[in-house]
Design a protein around this motif. Structure first.
Motif, PDB file in Angstrom:
ATOM      1  N   TYR A   1     -16.610  31.106  20.454  1.00 13.72           N
ATOM      2  CA  TYR A   1     -16.497  31.940  21.402  1.00 13.72           C
ATOM      3  C   TYR A   1     -17.917  32.340  21.540  1.00 13.72           C
TER       4      TYR A   1
ATOM      5  N   TYR B   1     -11.529  27.443  16.688  1.00 23.12           N
ATOM      6  CA  TYR B   1     -11.876  28.456  17.821  1.00 23.12           C
ATOM      7  C   TYR B   1     -13.392  28.925  17.826  1.00 23.12           C
TER       8      TYR B   1
ATOM      9  N   SER C   1      -1.700  32.540  20.886  1.00 22.95           N
ATOM     10  CA  SER C   1      -2.430  31.093  20.519  1.00 22.95           C
ATOM     11  C   SER C   1      -4.053  31.182  20.493  1.00 22.95           C
ATOM     12  N   ALA C   2      -4.659  31.966  21.374  1.00 23.86           N
ATOM     13  CA  ALA C   2      -6.010  31.624  21.571  1.00 23.86           C
ATOM     14  C   ALA C   2      -6.955  32.695  21.062  1.00 23.86           C
ATOM     15  N   ARG C   3      -6.219  33.507  20.038  1.00 24.98           N
ATOM     16  CA  ARG C   3      -7.289  34.236  19.278  1.00 24.98           C
ATOM     17  C   ARG C   3      -8.213  35.139  20.105  1.00 24.98           C
ATOM     18  N   GLN C   4      -7.825  35.639  21.195  1.00 20.51           N
ATOM     19  CA  GLN C   4      -8.814  36.271  21.896  1.00 20.51           C
ATOM     20  C   GLN C   4      -8.954  37.780  21.449  1.00 20.51           C
ATOM     21  N   LEU C   5     -10.131  38.462  21.395  1.00 15.20           N
ATOM     22  CA  LEU C   5     -10.080  39.647  21.099  1.00 15.20           C
ATOM     23  C   LEU C   5     -10.764  40.315  22.381  1.00 15.20           C
TER      24      LEU C   5
ATOM     25  N   LEU D   1     -16.284  38.769  26.388  1.00 17.22           N
ATOM     26  CA  LEU D   1     -16.011  37.601  26.223  1.00 17.22           C
ATOM     27  C   LEU D   1     -16.586  36.715  27.505  1.00 17.22           C
TER      28      LEU D   1
ATOM     29  N   ASP E   1      -6.119  42.294  19.941  1.00 20.05           N
ATOM     30  CA  ASP E   1      -5.591  40.713  19.942  1.00 20.05           C
ATOM     31  C   ASP E   1      -4.424  40.835  20.628  1.00 20.05           C
TER      32      ASP E   1
ATOM     33  N   TYR F   1     -14.673  30.770  25.587  1.00 21.82           N
ATOM     34  CA  TYR F   1     -14.088  30.261  24.487  1.00 21.82           C
ATOM     35  C   TYR F   1     -13.796  28.871  24.376  1.00 21.82           C
TER      36      TYR F   1
ATOM     37  N   GLU G   1      -2.294  43.698  18.080  1.00 22.64           N
ATOM     38  CA  GLU G   1      -2.774  43.528  16.758  1.00 22.64           C
ATOM     39  C   GLU G   1      -4.123  44.327  16.956  1.00 22.64           C
TER      40      GLU G   1
ATOM     41  N   GLN H   1     -12.373  37.056  13.475  1.00 18.65           N
ATOM     42  CA  GLN H   1     -13.386  36.539  13.851  1.00 18.65           C
ATOM     43  C   GLN H   1     -14.763  36.604  13.174  1.00 18.65           C
TER      44      GLN H   1
ATOM     45  N   SER I   1     -13.330  31.376  14.768  1.00 19.95           N
ATOM     46  CA  SER I   1     -12.135  31.898  14.025  1.00 19.95           C
ATOM     47  C   SER I   1     -11.150  30.745  13.749  1.00 19.95           C
TER      48      SER I   1
ATOM     49  N   TYR J   1     -11.053  26.370  22.512  1.00 19.43           N
ATOM     50  CA  TYR J   1     -10.016  25.949  21.343  1.00 19.43           C
ATOM     51  C   TYR J   1      -9.868  24.750  20.718  1.00 19.43           C
TER      52      TYR J   1
ATOM     53  N   ASN K   1      -6.386  33.932   9.716  1.00 20.34           N
ATOM     54  CA  ASN K   1      -6.258  33.091  11.063  1.00 20.34           C
ATOM     55  C   ASN K   1      -6.761  33.994  12.105  1.00 20.34           C
ATOM     56  N   ASN K   2      -6.692  35.206  12.504  1.00 20.86           N
ATOM     57  CA  ASN K   2      -7.370  35.570  13.644  1.00 20.86           C
ATOM     58  C   ASN K   2      -8.498  36.459  13.559  1.00 20.86           C
TER      59      ASN K   2
ATOM     60  N   TYR L   1     -20.148  35.746  23.452  1.00 19.91           N
ATOM     61  CA  TYR L   1     -19.841  37.067  23.842  1.00 19.91           C
ATOM     62  C   TYR L   1     -21.243  37.494  24.551  1.00 19.91           C
TER      63      TYR L   1
END
Lengths: 116, 110
Positions: A33, A31, B94-98, A45, B90, A48, B32, A105, A94, A50, A102-103, A35
Motif C-alpha cells: 500500500y 499486499y 479480501s483486499a485488506r484495506q484500512l 490510501l 477494515d 494498493y 473490524e 498492516q 500485509s 494485491y 492476516n489483516n 498512503y
C-alpha cells in the motif's frame, strides 16, 4: 521492524518534475500500500497492490501512478509533482501466512516529500 | 462508504489520570476495528484490534455497535503513552484495506 524500507527518505523537488518513491519488502507479503499522511487528514490510501502487476486505486489516487513488477517492490510515481503533493508518504504491507496476522498492516519509515 | 471519525486532534492529560481517545465509525457491514500508534521517531504500528479483545500496554478498546464507537481507554496514563493514535476500520474483505481516522495526538504531562 518488519523488513520494509523506503527510498528516498527525504526529497525536495520542484513543481512539474517527475518523482518516484520506492518501497521494498523482504517479507514476501502479498499486499502493498501507499498512503499519504497530512495534518487533519490522518492517513489516506493512494494506491494498493494485491499481487505482481495487480494494483487498484485508493481514496486519493489522482496525480499518482504505481507499479509492481516484483513481489518485493512497489513504486509510487508522481508524473508531474504539485505543491499539494507535499506530504509524508508511507508504504505498508500485509498478509503473512499466519492467520492471526492476516489483516495487520506493517509500515515503512516514511518518505518526506516537499514540492516547491 | 466507510468513515472513521476521531473528534479530538489534541488531547492532554496528566500522568496517572485516566485517558480516553474517541473513535466513531460509519459502516454498513460488520466492521473490524484497530488502533494504530505512532511514537515519536518510530514507525506506525498496531496497538490493538477489537477482534482479539486484548489489553496492550494497559490500553483497552470495546466495540460498541449501537453507538458505532471504538474508544481507546487506559485507567492510568504514563508519559511514554504520548504519541499519535489512529483508529482504523477494515471493511475490505479480501483486499485488506484500512480506512484511517485523522488521528489524535496524546500528550501525557508529568
Amino acid at each position: 521492524d518488519a523488513g520494509i524500507t523506503q527510498s528516498p527518505r527525504h526529497k525536495v523537488t520542484e513543481t512539474g518534475t517527475p518523482v518516484t518513491l520506492r518501497c521494498h519488502q523482504t517479507e514476501n507479503h502479498r499486499y502493498m500500500y501507499w498512503y499519504r499522511q497530512d495534518p487533519g487528514h490522518g492517513l489516506r490510501l493512494i494506491h494498493y497492490s494485491y499481487g505482481v502487476k495487480d494494483t487498484d486505486k485508493g481514496e486519493v489516487s489522482d496525480g499518482y501512478s504505481v507499479s509492481r513488477s516484483k513481489t518485493e517492490d512497489f513504486l509510487l510515481t508522481l508524473e508531474s509533482a504539485t505543491s499539494s503533493q507535499t506530504s509524508v508518504y508511507f508504504c505498508a504491507i500485509s498478509e503473512s501466512l499466519r492467520t492471526e496476522h492476516n489483516n495487520e498492516q506493517f509500515f515503512g519509515p516514511g518518505t518526506r516529500l516537499t514540492v516547491l | 462508504a466507510q468513515r472513521v471519525t476521531q473528534p479530538e486532534k489534541l488531547l492532554s492529560v496528566f500522568k496517572g489520570a485516566p485517558v480516553e481517545l474517541k473513535c466513531n465509525y460509519s459502516y454498513s457491514g460488520s466492521p473490524e476495528l484497530f488502533w494504530y500508534v505512532q511514537y515519536s521517531r518510530q514507525r506506525l504500528q498496531l496497538l490493538l484490534r477489537h477482534i482479539s479483545r486484548e489489553s496492550i500496554k494497559g490500553f483497552t478498546a470495546d466495540l460498541n455497535k449501537g453507538e458505532t464507537s471504538f474508544h481507546l481507554k487506559k485507567p492510568f496514563a504514563q508519559e511514554e503513552d504520548s504519541a499519535m493514535y489512529y483508529c482504523a476500520l477494515d471493511s475490505s474483505g479480501s483486499a485488506r484495506q484500512l480506512t484511517f481516522g485523522s488521528g489524535t495526538q496524546l500528550t501525557v504531562l508529568p
